[in-house]
Design a protein around this motif. Structure first.
Motif, mmCIF file in Angstrom:
data_model
loop_
_atom_site.group_PDB
_atom_site.id
_atom_site.type_symbol
_atom_site.label_atom_id
_atom_site.label_comp_id
_atom_site.label_asym_id
_atom_site.label_seq_id
_atom_site.Cartn_x
_atom_site.Cartn_y
_atom_site.Cartn_z
ATOM 1 N N ASP A 8 0.887 -1.155 0.009
ATOM 2 C CA ASP A 8 0.074 0.009 0.126
ATOM 3 C C ASP A 8 0.783 1.202 -0.054
ATOM 4 O O ASP A 8 0.243 2.326 -0.341
ATOM 5 C CB ASP A 8 -0.836 0.041 1.101
ATOM 6 N N LEU A 9 2.039 1.026 0.566
ATOM 7 C CA LEU A 9 3.026 2.370 0.550
ATOM 8 C C LEU A 9 4.339 1.913 0.517
ATOM 9 O O LEU A 9 4.815 0.901 1.036
ATOM 10 C CB LEU A 9 2.780 2.895 2.001
ATOM 11 N N VAL A 10 5.044 2.559 -0.527
ATOM 12 C CA VAL A 10 6.492 2.125 -0.735
ATOM 13 C C VAL A 10 7.304 3.251 -0.695
ATOM 14 O O VAL A 10 6.887 4.333 -0.973
ATOM 15 C CB VAL A 10 6.799 1.706 -2.201
ATOM 16 N N PHE A 11 8.590 3.405 0.050
ATOM 17 C CA PHE A 11 9.479 4.553 0.381
ATOM 18 C C PHE A 11 10.599 4.134 -0.272
ATOM 19 O O PHE A 11 11.615 3.220 0.181
ATOM 20 C CB PHE A 11 9.536 4.520 1.888
ATOM 21 N N LEU A 12 11.206 4.615 -1.403
ATOM 22 C CA LEU A 12 12.064 4.448 -2.042
ATOM 23 C C LEU A 12 13.412 5.405 -1.486
ATOM 24 O O LEU A 12 13.448 6.570 -1.933
ATOM 25 C CB LEU A 12 12.138 4.671 -3.449
ATOM 26 N N ASP A 13 14.260 4.870 -0.612
ATOM 27 C CA ASP A 13 15.282 5.777 -0.090
ATOM 28 C C ASP A 13 16.664 4.913 -0.180
ATOM 29 O O ASP A 13 17.379 4.891 0.862
ATOM 30 C CB ASP A 13 14.833 5.836 1.245
ATOM 31 N N GLY A 14 17.114 4.462 -1.036
ATOM 32 C CA GLY A 14 18.185 3.670 -1.359
ATOM 33 C C GLY A 14 18.834 3.848 -2.926
ATOM 34 O O GLY A 14 17.979 3.647 -3.766
ATOM 35 N N HIS A 15 20.132 3.647 -3.044
ATOM 36 C CA HIS A 15 20.551 3.622 -4.581
ATOM 37 C C HIS A 15 20.225 4.834 -5.460
ATOM 38 O O HIS A 15 19.347 4.478 -6.242
ATOM 39 C CB HIS A 15 20.181 2.205 -5.109
ATOM 40 N N HIS A 16 20.403 5.936 -5.042
ATOM 41 C CA HIS A 16 20.034 7.104 -5.553
ATOM 42 C C HIS A 16 20.363 7.389 -6.888
ATOM 43 O O HIS A 16 20.949 8.595 -7.021
ATOM 44 C CB HIS A 16 20.059 8.210 -4.539
ATOM 45 N N GLU A 17 20.167 6.624 -7.695
ATOM 46 C CA GLU A 17 20.468 6.916 -9.070
ATOM 47 C C GLU A 17 19.252 6.824 -10.150
ATOM 48 O O GLU A 17 18.239 6.137 -9.739
ATOM 49 C CB GLU A 17 21.479 5.640 -9.639
ATOM 50 N N GLU A 18 19.209 7.580 -11.505
ATOM 51 C CA GLU A 18 18.160 7.689 -11.968
ATOM 52 C C GLU A 18 17.629 6.260 -12.628
ATOM 53 O O GLU A 18 16.570 5.983 -12.424
ATOM 54 C CB GLU A 18 18.456 8.651 -13.111
ATOM 55 N N ALA A 19 18.707 5.587 -13.069
ATOM 56 C CA ALA A 19 18.432 4.323 -13.841
ATOM 57 C C ALA A 19 17.977 3.217 -12.705
ATOM 58 O O ALA A 19 16.957 2.538 -13.066
ATOM 59 C CB ALA A 19 19.412 3.653 -14.585
#
Length: 269
Positions: free
Chosen positions: A201-212
Motif C-alpha cells: 500500500d505504501l513504498v518508500f524508495l530511499d536507497g541507491h539514489h541513481e536515475e536508472a
C-alpha cells in the motif's frame, strides 16, 4: 550546537514547505489534498509524541557514537571499476549525520503513514533503521486505534547496517507483526520480497539514489502495488539523479495524483 540550530530551523521550515507544496500540487484530488494538509497541519497528539520518544532517544545516542564499522555500500557512487561493492569504514555518528532521515522529514513520513494507514509497507534503504522506526511507530498506533495490524518490510544491502537496524527496531515499540529487515542487494532480493510480502500500500524508495536504478526498481515494484498505493521517492531535490527519475515517472503516469514536496515525491497509483 550548529546541528541543533539546523534541526530547529528545519523543524519550522519543513512543515511550511510541505503545506505550500501540497496546496500547489494541482494533480492532487480534493480528498487527498485535504487529507494530507490535515495530517501536516495538526499538532501531534500525546500518544504520537510518546510513541516516538524512544526514537528521539536513539537519535541522541547515534549522533555521538564514535564506533567505527566496516561497510559494503552498494548505493550510488560506491562501485569500483570492477563493479564490486566498495568496502570502507565510517563512524556510526557519521552514518547517522549523512544518511539517516532528519527529524522533520521523518515526521512527514510518520504523518503520511498515520493518515494513509497502510497494511503493507516496503522500504528500500533501511540504513540505521531511523525512518523505519517512524513508520513502525505509526503502524503500531494504527493497530492500537483501529485494530488493523500493519507490516513494514525494509531492505538493506549492507549486513552491518541491517543488523544494527534490526536491533534498533526491536528495541522500539512495534506492531504485533514486527518489522522484517531483509539483507541483500535490491536487485537480488527484491523479487522474493515482492512475491512473499506484497501487494504493498505504501513504498518508500530511499536507497541507491541513481536515475536508472530508481526507474528499474519502480518498474519491478509497480505490478505489486495495491490499488490506490502511494510511492514515496526520497531526494528529489532539483539537480539530483532521483529528480530526473521522478520527472520521467510523472510524465509516464499523467493521470496519477502526485505531490512534489521538493525533497519527497508522492505518487498515488
Amino acid at each position: 550546537m550548529l546541528s541543533l540550530l539546523r534541526a530547529a530551523i528545519e523543524s519550522l521550515a519543513v512543515p511550511l514547505l510541505v503545506r505550500f507544496a501540497i496546496r500547489a500540487s494541482r494533480s492532487l484530488s480534493a480528498e487527498h489534498r485535504s487529507m494530507l494538509l490535515g495530517a501536516v497541519c495538526r499538532s501531534p497528539s500525546a500518544r504520537e509524541e510518546a510513541i516516538q520518544a524512544p526514537i528521539t532517544r536513539l537519535r541522541t545516542i547515534l549522533a555521538v557514537d564514535p564506533t567505527r564499522v566496516a561497510m559494503q555500500d552498494f548505493g550510488a557512487g560506491s562501485r569500483t571499476h570492477q563493479g564490486d561493492a566498495k568496502p570502507h569504514t565510517r563512524t556510526i555518528a557519521e552514518i547517522y549525520r549523512t544518511a539517516a532521515a532528519t527529524p522533520a522529514w521523518a515526521d512527514v513520513l510518520f504523518r503520511l503513514v498515520r493518515v494513509l494507514r497502510p497494511a503493507r509497507v516496503l522500504e528500500l534503504g533501511t540504513n540505521l533503521g531511523i525512518s523505519g522506526a517512524h513508520v513502525q511507530a505509526a503502524l503500531a498506533l494504527s493497530e492500537v486505534e483501529a485494530g488493523t495490524a500493519g507490516h513494514l518490510v525494509s531492505i538493506e544491502g549492507d549486513p552491518t547496517l541491517a543488523d544494527m537496524a534490526r536491533a534498533h527496531l526491536f528495541d522500539i515499540q512495534a506492531p504485533s507483526q514486527p518489522t522484517t529487515v531483509v539483507t541483500g542487494r535490491f536487485d537480488d532480493v527484491l523479487p522474493d520480497v515482492l512475491d512473499t510480502h506484497g501487494p504493498f500500500d505504501l513504498v518508500f524508495l530511499d536507497g541507491h539514489h541513481e536515475e536508472a536504478a530508481t526507474l528499474r526498481y519502480f518498474g519491478r515494484i509497480a505490478p505489486h502495488l495495491a490499488p490506490g498505493a502511494c510511492v514515496v521517492f526520497d531526494d528529489i531535490e532539483p539537480g539530483q539523479p532521483v529528480r530526473r527519475a521522478w520527472t520521467a515517472l510523472c510524465a509516464a503516469h499523467p493521470d496519477a495524483e502526485r505531490a512534489d514536496l521538493l525533497k519527497l515525491g508522492l505518487l498515488f497509483l
